[in-house]
Design a protein around this motif. Structure first.
Motif, PDB file in Angstrom:
ATOM      1  N   LEU A 121       0.888  -1.042  -0.188  1.00  0.00           N
ATOM      2  CA  LEU A 121       0.157   0.063   0.034  1.00  0.00           C
ATOM      3  C   LEU A 121       0.963   1.389   0.107  1.00  0.00           C
ATOM      4  N   LEU A 122       1.947   1.222   0.734  1.00  0.00           N
ATOM      5  CA  LEU A 122       2.909   2.302   0.933  1.00  0.00           C
ATOM      6  C   LEU A 122       3.626   2.452  -0.661  1.00  0.00           C
ATOM      7  N   CYS A 123       3.926   1.495  -1.134  1.00  0.00           N
ATOM      8  CA  CYS A 123       4.704   1.598  -2.554  1.00  0.00           C
ATOM      9  C   CYS A 123       3.609   1.972  -3.537  1.00  0.00           C
ATOM     10  N   LEU A 124       2.453   1.570  -3.478  1.00  0.00           N
ATOM     11  CA  LEU A 124       1.388   2.087  -4.262  1.00  0.00           C
ATOM     12  C   LEU A 124       1.284   3.525  -4.448  1.00  0.00           C
ATOM     13  N   PHE A 125       1.486   4.040  -3.329  1.00  0.00           N
ATOM     14  CA  PHE A 125       0.967   5.504  -2.798  1.00  0.00           C
ATOM     15  C   PHE A 125       2.203   6.302  -3.793  1.00  0.00           C
ATOM     16  N   PHE A 126       3.535   5.815  -3.333  1.00  0.00           N
ATOM     17  CA  PHE A 126       4.638   6.446  -3.990  1.00  0.00           C
ATOM     18  C   PHE A 126       4.667   6.212  -5.611  1.00  0.00           C
TER      19      PHE A 126
ATOM     20  N   TYR B 232      -1.267  -8.900  -6.639  1.00  0.00           N
ATOM     21  CA  TYR B 232      -2.167  -8.308  -6.001  1.00  0.00           C
ATOM     22  C   TYR B 232      -1.820  -6.815  -5.511  1.00  0.00           C
ATOM     23  N   GLY B 233      -2.684  -6.032  -5.721  1.00  0.00           N
ATOM     24  CA  GLY B 233      -2.360  -4.395  -5.070  1.00  0.00           C
ATOM     25  C   GLY B 233      -2.315  -3.382  -6.199  1.00  0.00           C
ATOM     26  N   TYR B 234      -2.026  -3.656  -7.262  1.00  0.00           N
ATOM     27  CA  TYR B 234      -1.659  -2.549  -8.145  1.00  0.00           C
ATOM     28  C   TYR B 234      -2.595  -2.658  -9.286  1.00  0.00           C
ATOM     29  N   ASN B 235      -2.775  -1.598 -10.020  1.00  0.00           N
ATOM     30  CA  ASN B 235      -3.642  -1.609 -11.493  1.00  0.00           C
ATOM     31  C   ASN B 235      -2.858  -0.991 -12.489  1.00  0.00           C
ATOM     32  N   LYS B 236      -1.772  -0.615 -12.234  1.00  0.00           N
ATOM     33  CA  LYS B 236      -0.826   0.003 -13.268  1.00  0.00           C
ATOM     34  C   LYS B 236       0.122  -0.942 -13.922  1.00  0.00           C
ATOM     35  N   GLY B 237       0.306  -1.018 -15.137  1.00  0.00           N
ATOM     36  CA  GLY B 237       1.155  -1.983 -15.897  1.00  0.00           C
ATOM     37  C   GLY B 237       2.493  -2.006 -15.511  1.00  0.00           C
ATOM     38  N   LEU B 238       3.362  -1.089 -15.331  1.00  0.00           N
ATOM     39  CA  LEU B 238       4.474  -1.062 -14.906  1.00  0.00           C
ATOM     40  C   LEU B 238       4.807  -1.621 -13.379  1.00  0.00           C
TER      41      LEU B 238
ATOM     42  N   LYS C  75     -11.408  -7.487  -3.638  1.00  0.00           N
ATOM     43  CA  LYS C  75     -12.111  -7.108  -2.228  1.00  0.00           C
ATOM     44  C   LYS C  75     -11.066  -6.907  -1.171  1.00  0.00           C
ATOM     45  N   VAL C  76     -10.007  -7.583  -1.241  1.00  0.00           N
ATOM     46  CA  VAL C  76      -8.898  -7.286  -0.073  1.00  0.00           C
ATOM     47  C   VAL C  76      -8.032  -6.355  -0.571  1.00  0.00           C
ATOM     48  N   TYR C  77      -7.375  -6.563  -1.777  1.00  0.00           N
ATOM     49  CA  TYR C  77      -6.218  -6.036  -2.161  1.00  0.00           C
ATOM     50  C   TYR C  77      -6.301  -4.708  -3.078  1.00  0.00           C
ATOM     51  N   ASN C  78      -7.695  -4.329  -3.317  1.00  0.00           N
ATOM     52  CA  ASN C  78      -7.899  -3.258  -4.431  1.00  0.00           C
ATOM     53  C   ASN C  78      -8.079  -3.746  -5.631  1.00  0.00           C
ATOM     54  N   TYR C  79      -6.949  -4.333  -6.225  1.00  0.00           N
ATOM     55  CA  TYR C  79      -6.702  -4.897  -7.308  1.00  0.00           C
ATOM     56  C   TYR C  79      -6.289  -6.399  -7.333  1.00  0.00           C
ATOM     57  N   ASN C  80      -6.442  -6.937  -8.315  1.00  0.00           N
ATOM     58  CA  ASN C  80      -5.382  -8.070  -8.910  1.00  0.00           C
ATOM     59  C   ASN C  80      -5.415  -8.427 -10.294  1.00  0.00           C
TER      60      ASN C  80
END
Length: 227
Positions: A18-23, A165-171, A208-213
């Protein structure tokens, strides 16, 4: 070879991701010097999913970045990976260092082309896992990837599945799988960079848990006499 996830590691890594996703949302664009190292011909060659109507923009980017790292691993490490690591809050773990070292010496492999049947299997699994908040390769019916992907195995060589799990951006998705944190055998990295792989299907869905998969199906060439 079928790719196996270390499911227990997902919960442990959740808050750090989640922290990495923010950055990662604020990762700066590549410098002009780095951009010049990649040519328009490189981008065109790697953008094999550009005109595929059933894919979203982010799903196309998953395939695009996979193709970039496969087509020029060393340059990818010097540009996209370096920029991502420098900008996002990602610890320089042994897995990160091993990825850097591997890409610096890796021989380029062939780029991937999207296939609709791979996409369909990925879509079904990503959608179901997202709705029920599950992880891994076994669906709610208890069916393994070997069962869910049986028709793919009849048609293609070397069928594999990756789940992220956790990201929705390709990179972010591609780099996370390549780092393969807490996966001792680097099974995701090995499959994504395998020279035995020719086709790909990538799907991103809400979770439902990790925002994206994201589920990525990979396969080798079509068998000469598919069943």
């Amino acid at each position: 070879m079928k790719n196996k996830s270390n499911i227990s590691s997902h919960t442990k890594l959740f808050f750090s991701r989640l922290l990495c996703l923010f950055f990662a949302a604020f990762v700066s664009p590549l410098s002009s010097l780095a951009q010049e190292q990649w040519t328009s011909a490189d981008f065109k060659k790697c953008n094999t999913a550009k005109d595929i109507a059933y894919l979203t923009k982010n799903e196309k980017e998953v395939i695009f970045y996979l193709n970039l790292v496969r087509s020029n691993p060393k340059l990818f490490e010097q540009t996209y990976l370096k920029n991502y690591l420098d900008t996002a809050a990602i610890e320089r773990t042994p897995n990160v260092e091993s990825l850097i070292a591997e890409l610096k010496t890796m021989v380029p492999v062939k780029i991937l082309s999207p296939q609709f049947d791979l996409f369909e299997v990925a879509k079904n699994h990503a959608t179901e896992m997202g709705i029920y908040g599950k992880t891994g390769h076994i669906n709610i019916k208890g069916e393994s990837f070997e069962v869910r992907g049986a028709k793919l195995s009849q048609k293609y060589k070397s069928v594999m599945e990756n789940c992220q799990y956790g990201y929705n951006k390709g990179l972010s998705i591609v780099i996370d799988l390549l780092i393969d944190e807490e996966i001792p055998d680097f099974s995701h990295r090995k499959s994504l960079l395998s020279n035995n792989i020719k086709y790909v299907g990538a799907v991103i869905r809400k979770h439902k848990v990790y925002n994206y998969n994201c589920v990525i199906e990979l396969s080798g060439s079509i068998k000469s006499n598919p069943k």
